[in-house]
Design a protein around this motif. Structure first.
Motif, short mmCIF file in Angstrom:
data_model
loop_
_atom_site.label_atom_id
_atom_site.label_comp_id
_atom_site.label_asym_id
_atom_site.label_seq_id
_atom_site.Cartn_x
_atom_site.Cartn_y
_atom_site.Cartn_z
N ILE A 45 0.84 -1.20 0.00
CA ILE A 45 0.00 0.00 0.00
C ILE A 45 0.88 1.25 0.00
N THR A 99 0.90 4.19 -2.76
CA THR A 99 0.67 5.60 -2.41
C THR A 99 1.76 6.49 -3.02
N ARG A 138 -9.55 2.34 -5.69
CA ARG A 138 -10.59 2.50 -4.67
C ARG A 138 -11.34 1.17 -4.45
N ASP A 186 -9.28 -0.73 -2.16
CA ASP A 186 -9.50 -0.20 -0.81
C ASP A 186 -10.74 -0.79 -0.17
N GLU A 187 -11.81 -0.82 -0.97
CA GLU A 187 -13.08 -1.33 -0.44
C GLU A 187 -12.97 -2.80 -0.06
N CYS A 224 -10.26 -4.30 0.95
CA CYS A 224 -9.52 -4.36 2.22
C CYS A 224 -10.45 -4.04 3.38
N LEU A 272 -3.43 2.59 4.66
CA LEU A 272 -4.63 2.58 3.82
C LEU A 272 -5.30 3.96 3.79
N SER A 273 -5.33 4.62 4.94
CA SER A 273 -5.95 5.96 4.96
C SER A 273 -5.08 6.96 4.19
N ILE A 275 -5.95 6.47 0.58
CA ILE A 275 -7.24 7.08 0.25
C ILE A 275 -7.08 8.59 0.04
#
Lengths: 139, 158
Positions: free
Chosen positions: B51, B55, B96, B99-100, B102, B115-116, B119
């Protein structure tokens, strides 16, 4: 860098500062705007010319703030139209083209009518002072 | 005479007694628990690294797009810009979705902070795509925007 702002920026700044989550804002304005020689860094050119670009600038990275401003490169002047955070209770996601146009127009009107404030960092705080003299005629 | 039932009974006893004895030893020393926890932590670490790397990739593209807004492009360039906008939005959408997945799989407590951050970077990526669209397609075709630029240029003309 000489930094000025519109009433809208000043009002948003004062509202944000009441919330502890945004206490880093004053230092970011000092380091990334007032003491910056490169306002183009972390900024997208929204419109205008290379000499007088209309910018959307990121302050404090992804989780920081966004400000729309006019950079008068030759004079080293930066006019801030607004500011908003990307996180917290006052967060805004994004601004559309209509709002970008409204802010651009607001900048033009404020500069023409000399309705703006100087923005300085004094004694660890941001100080706003209404500009009385004509900045344009001074240049 | 050992009946079929007795054989089965003995086999069951042997199995239960072996497993019970083995696990009692293992769990009393926490060895088995440590093995599972370490395995889980290794996988979580791998996920965090993946992740974090993603990023950084997103952030680098955001900076590239920001720099692109400072350039003037011709008709052929505009076609490429248009493709970049679509690809950027598509990429963001796919990330995304990841992300969902996860969020669906992991409990809120075990979600890595990486993860944040991803996002937030994806929000930047979407913003960058919007800025690119406004810069090259919406605003240049708006006479009022051009009028404002012209007036500002005249005001600051030396």
């Amino acid at each position: 860098m000489e930094v000025f702002c519109l009433e809208e920026f000043k009002a948003s700044y004062e509202t944000l500062l009441k919330n502890n989550s945004y206490s880093n804002l004053k230092n970011l304005i000092n380091t990334d705007l007032i003491n910056s020689e490169t306002p183009e860094k972390h900024a997208s050119k929204i419109s205008g010319t290379l000499e007088i670009p209309y910018l959307k600038k990121r302050l404090g990275g992804s989780s920081g703030y966004r400000t729309y401003c006019l950079y008068v490169k030759v004079d080293g002047k930066l006019f801030l139209a607004n500011i908003y955070p990307k996180t917290g209770s006052k967060k805004k996601n994004t601004i559309g083209p209509a709002e970008e146009k409204r802010l651009y127009n607001l900048l033009l009107t404020a500069i023409k009518t000399e309705q703006y404030f100087s923005v300085k960092f004094e004694k660890g705080d941001i100080a706003f002072e209404k500009v009385k003299k004509a900045i344009l005629s001074k240049s | 005479m050992i009946t079929k039932q007795r054989k089965y009974l003995d086999a069951t006893y042997d199995k239960v007694s072996d497993l019970s004895f083995h696990d009692k030893q293992q769990l009393s020393t926490n060895a088995l628990r440590e093995h599972f926890v370490n395995h889980l932590l290794d996988r979580l670490l791998e996920l965090k690294k993946a992740i974090g790397k993603k990023t950084k990739e997103v952030d680098s593209v955001v900076e590239m797009i920001e720099k692109l807004t400072w350039m003037e492009v011709d008709e052929a360039g505009l076609k490429i810009v248009n493709i970049i906008i679509s690809l950027t939005r598509d990429w963001s959408k796919n990330l995304r979705n990841f992300d969902e997945k996860c969020l669906e799989t992991l409990s809120v407590d075990s979600l890595p902070s990486e993860l944040s951050h991803l996002i937030l970077s994806l929000d930047d990526l979407d913003e960058a795509a919007d800025s690119l669209e406004n810069r090259f397609f919406a605003h240049p075709n708006d006479a009022e925007m051009k009028g404002i630029s012209d007036e500002l240029s005249a005001l600051f003309k030396k």
